[in-house]
Scaffold this active site. Sequence first.
Site, PDB file in Angstrom:
ATOM      1  N   HIS A 147       0.873  -1.182   0.000  1.00  0.00           N
ATOM      2  CA  HIS A 147       0.000   0.000   0.000  1.00  0.00           C
ATOM      3  C   HIS A 147       0.913   1.235   0.000  1.00  0.00           C
ATOM      4  O   HIS A 147       2.030   1.183   0.515  1.00  0.00           O
ATOM      5  CB  HIS A 147      -0.831  -0.061   1.288  1.00  0.00           C
ATOM      6  CG  HIS A 147      -1.889   0.982   1.426  1.00  0.00           C
ATOM      7  ND1 HIS A 147      -1.629   2.242   1.891  1.00  0.00           N
ATOM      8  CD2 HIS A 147      -3.231   0.940   1.201  1.00  0.00           C
ATOM      9  CE1 HIS A 147      -2.755   2.935   1.940  1.00  0.00           C
ATOM     10  NE2 HIS A 147      -3.749   2.164   1.523  1.00  0.00           N
ATOM     11  N   ASP A 224       3.125  -4.736   7.886  1.00  0.00           N
ATOM     12  CA  ASP A 224       1.910  -3.938   7.789  1.00  0.00           C
ATOM     13  C   ASP A 224       0.725  -4.904   7.870  1.00  0.00           C
ATOM     14  O   ASP A 224       0.412  -5.601   6.903  1.00  0.00           O
ATOM     15  CB  ASP A 224       1.931  -3.174   6.460  1.00  0.00           C
ATOM     16  CG  ASP A 224       0.617  -2.458   6.189  1.00  0.00           C
ATOM     17  OD1 ASP A 224      -0.313  -2.557   7.008  1.00  0.00           O
ATOM     18  OD2 ASP A 224       0.528  -1.802   5.136  1.00  0.00           O
ATOM     19  N   GLN A 227      -4.499  -5.241   6.734  1.00  0.00           N
ATOM     20  CA  GLN A 227      -5.513  -6.121   6.123  1.00  0.00           C
ATOM     21  C   GLN A 227      -5.454  -7.538   6.686  1.00  0.00           C
ATOM     22  O   GLN A 227      -6.204  -8.404   6.235  1.00  0.00           O
ATOM     23  CB  GLN A 227      -5.314  -6.184   4.604  1.00  0.00           C
ATOM     24  CG  GLN A 227      -5.469  -4.856   3.889  1.00  0.00           C
ATOM     25  CD  GLN A 227      -6.906  -4.334   3.911  1.00  0.00           C
ATOM     26  OE1 GLN A 227      -7.857  -5.046   4.255  1.00  0.00           O
ATOM     27  NE2 GLN A 227      -7.064  -3.071   3.565  1.00  0.00           N
ATOM     28  N   LYS A 250     -10.351  -0.882  10.438  1.00  0.00           N
ATOM     29  CA  LYS A 250     -10.502  -2.024   9.528  1.00  0.00           C
ATOM     30  C   LYS A 250     -10.834  -3.303  10.306  1.00  0.00           C
ATOM     31  O   LYS A 250     -11.102  -4.330   9.709  1.00  0.00           O
ATOM     32  CB  LYS A 250      -9.225  -2.219   8.708  1.00  0.00           C
ATOM     33  CG  LYS A 250      -8.959  -1.045   7.747  1.00  0.00           C
ATOM     34  CD  LYS A 250      -7.852  -1.363   6.812  1.00  0.00           C
ATOM     35  CE  LYS A 250      -7.263  -0.134   6.145  1.00  0.00           C
ATOM     36  NZ  LYS A 250      -8.097   0.396   5.060  1.00  0.00           N
TER      37      LYS A 250
HETATM   38  N1  PLP Z   1      -1.756  -0.797   4.745  1.00  0.00           N
HETATM   39  C1  PLP Z   1      -2.687  -1.462   4.063  1.00  0.00           C
HETATM   40  C2  PLP Z   1      -2.383  -2.829   3.520  1.00  0.00           C
HETATM   41  C3  PLP Z   1      -3.937  -0.886   3.863  1.00  0.00           C
HETATM   42  O1  PLP Z   1      -4.877  -1.540   3.181  1.00  0.00           O
HETATM   43  C4  PLP Z   1      -4.195   0.410   4.386  1.00  0.00           C
HETATM   44  C5  PLP Z   1      -5.485   1.072   4.149  1.00  0.00           C
HETATM   45  O2  PLP Z   1      -6.202   0.759   3.231  1.00  0.00           O
HETATM   46  C6  PLP Z   1      -3.175   1.039   5.111  1.00  0.00           C
HETATM   47  C7  PLP Z   1      -1.975   0.408   5.268  1.00  0.00           C
HETATM   48  C8  PLP Z   1      -3.370   2.392   5.693  1.00  0.00           C
HETATM   49  O3  PLP Z   1      -4.323   2.356   6.703  1.00  0.00           O
HETATM   50  P1  PLP Z   1      -4.851   3.715   7.347  1.00  0.00           P
HETATM   51  O4  PLP Z   1      -5.328   4.578   6.215  1.00  0.00           O
HETATM   52  O5  PLP Z   1      -5.957   3.269   8.247  1.00  0.00           O
HETATM   53  O6  PLP Z   1      -3.706   4.313   8.089  1.00  0.00           O
END
Ligand code: PLP
Length: 430
Positions: A147, A224, A227, A250
């Site tokens: 991401h 990370d 998900q 999430k």
């Molecule tokens: N990492 C992954 C794999 C994600 O899907 C997301 C959000 O969609 C994030 C990081 C970032 O999350 P946030 O916007 O809640 O900080």
Amino acid sequence: MMPAAGVPRTGAPLAAHAEAAAGAAPYDVIRVRSDFPILQQKVHGKPLVYLDNAATSQKPRVVIEAISRYYETGNANIHRGVHYLSEHATEEHEAARKTVQQFLNARSPSEIIFVRGATEAINLVAQTYGRSRIGWGDEVLITGIEHHSNIVPWQMLCAEKGAALRVAPIDDNGDVLLDDFAALLGPRTKIAALTHVSNALGTVNPVRKMIEMAHQRNVPVLVDGAQAVPHLRVDMQNLGADFYVFSGHKVYGPTGIGVLYGKAELLDAMPPYQGGGDMILSVTFEKSTYNKIPYKFEAGTPDIAGAIGLGAALRYLSALGIERVAEHEHQLLEYATQSVSAIPELRVVGKAREKAGVLSFVLGSVHPHDIGTILDQDGIAIRTGHHCSQPVMRRFNIAATARASFALYNTREEIDALVRGIERVRRVFS
Ligand code: PLP
């Protein structure tokens, strides 16, 4: 207000619930759905079919009630007060930290730092650990399915320090090429930052193995888990990750709260992130000394209600049983993948060996935004676009996909509705 039946209250140990869930009755998705007030509504006159869970999940009543209970009866600032409400709010906030610790099987609550979300957690590590340890000519290793929030903070750091960002490539299914990953772990690699589950493709990275590979070369690993945490059991002591991050919203909790897990010895050695109240032991105009972990990284008044809401969400998920949830979602994903395979011109993007929660697809030459707009008329919420993963889209030579993503409350009937909706899209564009 009472918590829903079977949901543990703040402070009760989580393990007991997991055991209770293991011996419980078969997974009853209709009953689970009744815990989520928002799912009872209609959109454009049709029952809401919410398949945008990778963007954010809906909240069970116990989470909504925990937040309003806090504001109705418990609101006060924490840590500094000697009065009843402040002490109580502090206890609730720390109980939420304990819940996160148990949920992740971290060794100590001091390894749990509350942040705004996965994005902030990654930036924190890049700006503290990264900034103090990465220099000119060093390397940061990521994978090709990250991401943007696990790319850009490292790019910014590399640009500042004269370091290089290395990327482990993926194959046509969306699996990371592990031999390439191993080859890229060199003497200059100072950290590897890997997603546990890809939000764009659903790929589950074999992170335990990848962490072992990195550790063999003395490279620390940030995972990370944004998900992963809603879909899989994640156990810090088993995984061995040095840092693990996720977002509350999430995983059925509120927005604005998230978690950075870090091994205590690493967190202890890292400089603070932001300066301000609570993160200090003493302040003079000449010099300040810093608080112990986790408070060293929690400057200013935190999102107290958010932490309490997150605690309630993790308790809810644990009471259902994460393994049972994972099994339910796995069946949904298989059913959905099979159902859409019969639709002419539909191509699933992302066919990794192991997947969680996500079905990304393209439909002939129809723009994914048009798919999303037509499905919306049927009350079906999906996401369309690059999913904050532009390099993934580029890898597959597409600009965007349509993405249906599943949660513990979704049903086969909703997938049938999705398939009918996609067939309607085809008719509109034929
Ligand atoms: N990492 C992954 C794999 C994600 O899907 C997301 C959000 O969609 C994030 C990081 C970032 O999350 P946030 O916007 O809640 O900080």
